[in-house]
Design a protein around this motif. Structure first.
Motif, mmCIF file in Angstrom:
data_model
loop_
_atom_site.group_PDB
_atom_site.id
_atom_site.type_symbol
_atom_site.label_atom_id
_atom_site.label_comp_id
_atom_site.label_asym_id
_atom_site.label_seq_id
_atom_site.Cartn_x
_atom_site.Cartn_y
_atom_site.Cartn_z
ATOM 1 N N LEU A 20 0.832 -1.198 0.000
ATOM 2 C CA LEU A 20 0.000 0.000 0.000
ATOM 3 C C LEU A 20 0.870 1.253 0.000
ATOM 4 O O LEU A 20 0.602 2.221 -0.729
ATOM 5 C CB LEU A 20 -0.937 -0.003 1.204
ATOM 6 N N MET A 49 0.937 4.103 -3.097
ATOM 7 C CA MET A 49 0.737 5.538 -2.878
ATOM 8 C C MET A 49 1.936 6.328 -3.392
ATOM 9 O O MET A 49 1.784 7.420 -3.958
ATOM 10 C CB MET A 49 0.497 5.825 -1.394
ATOM 11 N N GLN A 61 -8.318 -0.750 -5.396
ATOM 12 C CA GLN A 61 -7.631 -0.193 -4.227
ATOM 13 C C GLN A 61 -6.243 0.329 -4.595
ATOM 14 O O GLN A 61 -5.790 1.334 -4.048
ATOM 15 C CB GLN A 61 -7.528 -1.251 -3.132
ATOM 16 N N LYS A 62 -5.569 -0.318 -5.540
ATOM 17 C CA LYS A 62 -4.263 0.163 -5.992
ATOM 18 C C LYS A 62 -4.407 1.488 -6.725
ATOM 19 O O LYS A 62 -3.622 2.428 -6.497
ATOM 20 C CB LYS A 62 -3.610 -0.880 -6.902
ATOM 21 N N ALA A 74 -5.061 4.185 -4.303
ATOM 22 C CA ALA A 74 -3.831 4.569 -3.608
ATOM 23 C C ALA A 74 -2.989 5.510 -4.465
ATOM 24 O O ALA A 74 -2.417 6.485 -3.948
ATOM 25 C CB ALA A 74 -3.027 3.324 -3.248
ATOM 26 N N MET A 119 -6.213 6.560 4.488
ATOM 27 C CA MET A 119 -6.135 5.125 4.789
ATOM 28 C C MET A 119 -7.169 4.726 5.833
ATOM 29 O O MET A 119 -7.751 3.647 5.763
ATOM 30 C CB MET A 119 -4.718 4.772 5.270
ATOM 31 N N TYR A 143 -9.222 1.994 3.815
ATOM 32 C CA TYR A 143 -8.571 0.688 3.898
ATOM 33 C C TYR A 143 -8.779 0.076 5.282
ATOM 34 O O TYR A 143 -8.602 0.766 6.298
ATOM 35 C CB TYR A 143 -7.071 0.817 3.599
#
Length: 203
Positions: A71, A75, A137-138, A141, A167, A171
């Protein structure tokens, strides 16, 4: 170097180590208001200083198993290049426009303070299981990194507050993993932005 600088670094380092937040939000205004730095130099100095001390914090959090490395790296894909855009813009402020630079930093500090308050009162949706990032989610980020990385490169504010808040909301990580992941990402990001400010003579 005077003892006041060391004391300021000590107090802020303890706070950032515990929470992941407060480096730029405290050090930059302290350099401007208490030590008389111009805004551009305060930003560059704070970013490079943050890169060094957050590296120690990130190393310790990694030892404790508090870091979600993928993660942090996703980012960084967004934040590293956009932080250099912020550095370039900050470096374009001349001596005659330092008041404008100060206003930009002040606006970021207000936004950071709001984010700090939100993060204090919000509760995440932490899961005990391992987080395996989906493609969405990637991409999220990367988007978070790009938007917040620009602000960090420009003002030094938000490497802990904005990313930690994002986050927390998006997440399912426990509080220690949010702090540790944020710390690793911030350390890597600040080395990139700090090198840019150093090359521009802002440190």
């Amino acid at each position: 170097m005077t003892w006041e600088y060391s004391l300021a670094g000590l107090l802020i380092g303890v706070l950032v180590g515990m929470t992941g937040m407060g480096g730029g939000s405290l050090m930059t205004p302290m350099l401007i208001l208490l030590f008389g730095f111009d805004a551009k130099t305060a930003v560059g100095t704070d970013i490079l200083h943050g890169a060094v001390f957050k590296s120690f914090g990130a190393w310790r959090h990694r030892q404790l198993g508090n870091v979600h490395v993928p993660l942090a790296l996703w980012m960084l894909v967004g934040s590293a290049p956009l932080s250099l855009v912020g550095v370039q813009l900050a470096s374009s402020f001349s001596d005659s426009t330092q008041s404008a630079m100060g206003q930009v930093v002040g606006g970021a500090l207000i936004a950071g303070g709001i984010g700090f308050a939100l993060k204090t009162f919000l509760r995440g949706h932490a899961s005990d299981g391992e987080l395996h990032l989906t493609t969405q989610q990637k991409l999220t980020a990367i988007a978070i990194g790009a938007s917040c990385g620009f602000v960090v490169g420009l003002t030094s504010v938000g490497s802990g507050t904005f990313f930690g808040l994002a986050m927390l909301i998006l997440y399912p990580l426990t509080a220690p993993r949010i702090v540790g992941t944020d710390m690793l990402h911030a350390a890597l990001l600040l080395w990139v932005a700090g090198a840019g400010h150093l090359l521009h003579g802002n440190v």
